[in-house]
Design an enzyme around this catalytic site. Structure first.
Site, short mmCIF file in Angstrom:
data_model
loop_
_atom_site.label_atom_id
_atom_site.label_comp_id
_atom_site.label_asym_id
_atom_site.label_seq_id
_atom_site.Cartn_x
_atom_site.Cartn_y
_atom_site.Cartn_z
CG ASN A 8 -6.46 -4.02 -4.65
OD1 ASN A 8 -7.81 -3.92 -4.78
ND2 ASN A 8 -5.52 -3.38 -3.97
CE LYS A 41 -4.80 0.27 -4.96
NZ LYS A 41 -3.84 1.04 -4.05
CG HIS A 83 -4.09 -3.17 0.29
ND1 HIS A 83 -4.05 -1.93 0.61
CD2 HIS A 83 -3.81 -3.35 -1.01
CE1 HIS A 83 -3.31 -1.18 -0.64
NE2 HIS A 83 -3.33 -2.44 -1.48
CD GLU A 128 -4.82 1.48 -0.78
OE1 GLU A 128 -5.85 0.81 -1.11
OE2 GLU A 128 -4.08 2.01 -1.68
CD GLU A 165 0.52 -4.45 -2.15
OE1 GLU A 165 0.47 -4.51 -3.42
OE2 GLU A 165 -0.22 -4.09 -1.38
N GLY A 207 0.92 3.09 -5.19
CA GLY A 207 0.09 4.47 -5.51
C GLY A 207 1.10 5.94 -5.79
CB SER A 243 4.64 2.19 -8.26
OG SER A 243 4.01 3.00 -7.35
C1 PEP Z 1 -2.07 -2.17 -4.43
O1 PEP Z 1 -3.25 -1.58 -4.42
O2 PEP Z 1 -1.84 -3.32 -3.95
C2 PEP Z 1 -0.91 -1.32 -5.15
C3 PEP Z 1 0.19 -1.98 -5.31
O3 PEP Z 1 -1.07 -0.42 -5.75
P1 PEP Z 1 -0.37 0.48 -7.19
O4 PEP Z 1 0.17 -0.57 -8.08
O5 PEP Z 1 -1.20 1.69 -7.55
O6 PEP Z 1 0.91 0.92 -6.38
#
Ligand code: PEP
Length: 259
Positions: A9, A11, A95, A97, A167, A173, A213
């Site tokens: 992803n 983003k 997601h 976000e 998630e 992040g 992460s």
């Molecule tokens: C994500 O954007 O779905 C995500 C898991 O980000 P990160 O791997 O940076 O934590």
């Protein structure tokens, strides 16, 4: 047997030129990924360029969201047929976000899952609890609510064509991943719900990715958990060597599980 799936992803990162360079490096580094499926989700503006680079190769294209209608007066939105036309086969839905920043509700996300399925895209429905919810012992309550609402009115055939991503919001992040045990427990809970919503057989085929992460250093122990079928990778998908290392680790875990 569920083949591991690794989704990058990107983003809101990357000009078209940067996306081309990253997609080229990933494609060239993963000439023949075996025993693992790989999907890249660049920003909308780079989808066409990345589609050209991936061509008919094994790495697939996905989008980070979509609108739930096929067309209409929705300024700034992108419809599922537009994504399909560009070669997308996957789309992220819900997601955290977008839930938080855009205010996407479970009801709208349910419409998006249905729209994606109707237009031949595989939705990756994202669910996960905040740190406060986990502290209060509400992890299962939260993900159950998100899953039931997100899949409301979708029959076993539709659920079979859907993927999930667990998630935890506190892991996205932050550099702090859920432990394999924490993630495995949540995935097992989600799979139990899928058995109830569809059937035990269907639940066994649905891929449930872990996201939060994921890095080359932790990918194998997370994906080695029996209920974790791959990873949704944010930050670590923005550099080809790290992302390729994660994909290779996922492939190795998948191959070992088959032995
Ligand atoms: C994500 O954007 O779905 C995500 C898991 O980000 P990160 O791997 O940076 O934590």
């Amino acid at each position: 047997m569920r083949a591991p799936l690794v989704v990058g992803n990107w983003k809101m990162h990357g000009t078209v030129a940067e996306a081309r360079a990253l997609a080229t490096a990933i494609r060239d580094g993963l000439k023949r990924p075996r025993g693992v499926e790989v999907v890249l989700c660049p920003p909308f503006t780079a989808l066409a360029a990345v589609a050209e680079i991936l061509g008919a190769g094994p790495i697939q294209l996905g989008a980070q969201t979509c609108h739930h209608e096929a067309q209409g007066a929705h300024t700034g939105e992108i419809a599922p047929p537009m994504l399909a036309e560009l070669g997308c086969r996957w789309v992220l839905v819900g997601h955290s976000e977008r839930r938080k920043e855009i205010g996407e509700s479970d009801e709208v996300l349910n419409l998006k899952v249905k729209a994606a399925l109707a237009h031949g895209l595989t939705p990756v429905l994202c669910v996960g609890e905040t740190a406060a919810e986990r502290r209060q012992g509400l992890t299962f309550t939260t993900v159950e609510g998100q899953l039931r609402a997100g899949l409301a009115g979708i029959g076993p055939d539709g659920i079979a064509r859907t993927a999930l991503a667990y998630e935890p919001v506190w892991a996205i992040g932050t550099g702090v991943n859920a432990t394999p045990a924490q993630a495995g427990e949540a995935h097992g809970y989600l799979r139990g719900l899928l058995s109830e919503l569809a059937s035990k057989e269907v639940a066994q085929t649905v891929r449930i990715l872990y996201g939060g992460s994921v890095k080359p250093e932790n990918a194998d122990t997370l994906i080695a958990e029996p209920e974790i079928d791959g990873a949704l990778v944010g930050g670590a998908s923005l550099a080809a060597p790290g992302f390729i290392a994660i994909v290779r680790k996922a492939a190795r875990v998948g191959a070992a599980a088959k032995e």
